[in-house]
Design a protein around this motif. Structure first.
Motif, PDB file in Angstrom:
ATOM      1  N   THR A 100       0.826  -1.212   0.000  1.00  0.00           N
ATOM      2  CA  THR A 100       0.000   0.000   0.000  1.00  0.00           C
ATOM      3  C   THR A 100       0.857   1.258   0.000  1.00  0.00           C
ATOM      4  N   SER A 101       2.013   1.225   0.661  1.00  0.00           N
ATOM      5  CA  SER A 101       2.899   2.388   0.651  1.00  0.00           C
ATOM      6  C   SER A 101       3.402   2.674  -0.760  1.00  0.00           C
ATOM      7  N   LEU A 102       3.819   1.621  -1.459  1.00  0.00           N
ATOM      8  CA  LEU A 102       4.287   1.814  -2.834  1.00  0.00           C
ATOM      9  C   LEU A 102       3.158   2.291  -3.739  1.00  0.00           C
ATOM     10  N   ALA A 103       1.984   1.723  -3.583  1.00  0.00           N
ATOM     11  CA  ALA A 103       0.854   2.135  -4.412  1.00  0.00           C
ATOM     12  C   ALA A 103       0.509   3.594  -4.160  1.00  0.00           C
ATOM     13  N   GLU A 104       0.555   4.017  -2.906  1.00  0.00           N
ATOM     14  CA  GLU A 104       0.199   5.382  -2.546  1.00  0.00           C
ATOM     15  C   GLU A 104       1.211   6.396  -3.064  1.00  0.00           C
ATOM     16  N   HIS A 105       2.501   6.101  -2.897  1.00  0.00           N
ATOM     17  CA  HIS A 105       3.529   7.090  -3.195  1.00  0.00           C
ATOM     18  C   HIS A 105       4.041   7.033  -4.638  1.00  0.00           C
ATOM     19  N   LEU A 106       3.838   5.898  -5.308  1.00  0.00           N
ATOM     20  CA  LEU A 106       4.392   5.735  -6.650  1.00  0.00           C
ATOM     21  C   LEU A 106       3.367   5.990  -7.749  1.00  0.00           C
ATOM     22  N   GLY A 107       2.097   5.830  -7.425  1.00  0.00           N
ATOM     23  CA  GLY A 107       1.076   5.977  -8.460  1.00  0.00           C
ATOM     24  C   GLY A 107       1.188   4.913  -9.524  1.00  0.00           C
ATOM     25  N   ALA A 108       1.580   3.699  -9.130  1.00  0.00           N
ATOM     26  CA  ALA A 108       1.783   2.610 -10.079  1.00  0.00           C
ATOM     27  C   ALA A 108       0.440   2.051 -10.557  1.00  0.00           C
ATOM     28  N   ALA A 109       0.469   1.458 -11.754  1.00  0.00           N
ATOM     29  CA  ALA A 109      -0.731   0.803 -12.273  1.00  0.00           C
ATOM     30  C   ALA A 109      -1.049  -0.462 -11.489  1.00  0.00           C
ATOM     31  N   GLY A 110      -0.044  -1.054 -10.889  1.00  0.00           N
ATOM     32  CA  GLY A 110      -0.234  -2.249 -10.072  1.00  0.00           C
ATOM     33  C   GLY A 110       0.980  -2.465  -9.198  1.00  0.00           C
ATOM     34  N   VAL A 111       0.763  -3.063  -8.033  1.00  0.00           N
ATOM     35  CA  VAL A 111       1.849  -3.372  -7.096  1.00  0.00           C
ATOM     36  C   VAL A 111       1.647  -4.791  -6.590  1.00  0.00           C
TER      37      VAL A 111
END
Length: 202
Positions: free
Chosen positions: A141-152
């Protein structure tokens, strides 16, 4: 302002837990060991409370770092994956260590992440009393929140001392947890590719 300054962004990640009082921890460790019947006047145990306090302080203190991202100028849209990132944490139920590896990946959006930062994010959330399920979700969730990735996607495989050294004493058993967000959860092809790359087909 340089071009690098215009295109590079960094989020400072710092510990969020309370300050550690090593001296108080040493006193508490001495009382704990004495309550277990240990003689701290022996040469081998005299410095053990201090070593315990320093060891747990180290295990519970993540290093601050910057979550550095860069523009995805090439429009790269395939999985970026770091495999076998070392994981060390402490079970919050028994304060015994669990160790293993994390496989962390993402489908880039507008920005990409400095590769070493995937390991830093794992360390950041592992340096606290944890359960593996929560650790897995926090990284994702941290990566998804801060990176704006299409998927994590995050898969963690770990051996827990609370299972191998006590209780059931299931030596060699490993616990596997996963968290898939965005397209890595909703798109069957991307999901299958990620799990295959992390060894999930085994």
């Amino acid at each position: 302002m340089t071009r690098t300054a215009l295109t590079r962004t960094a989020l400072r990640m710092v510990p969020t837990e309370g300050a550690i009082d090593v001296a108080a921890a040493e006193d508490a460790a001495a009382a704990f060991l004495e309550a277990l019947g240990m003689d701290l006047d022996t040469a081998g145990l005299a410095d053990t409370p201090a070593r315990m306090a320093r060891a747990y302080a180290e295990l519970l203190t993540p290093r601050p770092f910057e979550l550095t991202t860069f523009p995805n100028d090439e429009g790269y849209d395939e999985i970026v994956l770091a495999r076998d990132i070392p994981v060390r944490s402490i079970c919050e139920h028994h304060l015994l260590p669990f160790v293993g590896v994390a496989h962390v990946g993402y489908l880039p959006g507008a920005r990409i992440l400095g590769l070493s930062k995937l390991a830093r994010v794992v360390e950041h959330f592992a340096c606290r009393p944890q359960v593996q399920e929560r650790l897995t979700m926090q990284v994702a969730t941290s990566l998804a929140e801060h990176l704006g990735a299409a998927g994590v996607g995050v898969v963690i495989e770990a051996e827990h001392s609370c299972m191998t050294l006590r209780g059931v004493q299931a030596t060699g058993s490993r616990t596997v947890t996963s968290a898939l967000l965005g397209a890595l959860r909703s798109d069957p092809t991307s999901r299958a590719e990620f799990l295959s790359l992390t060894g999930g087909s085994r």
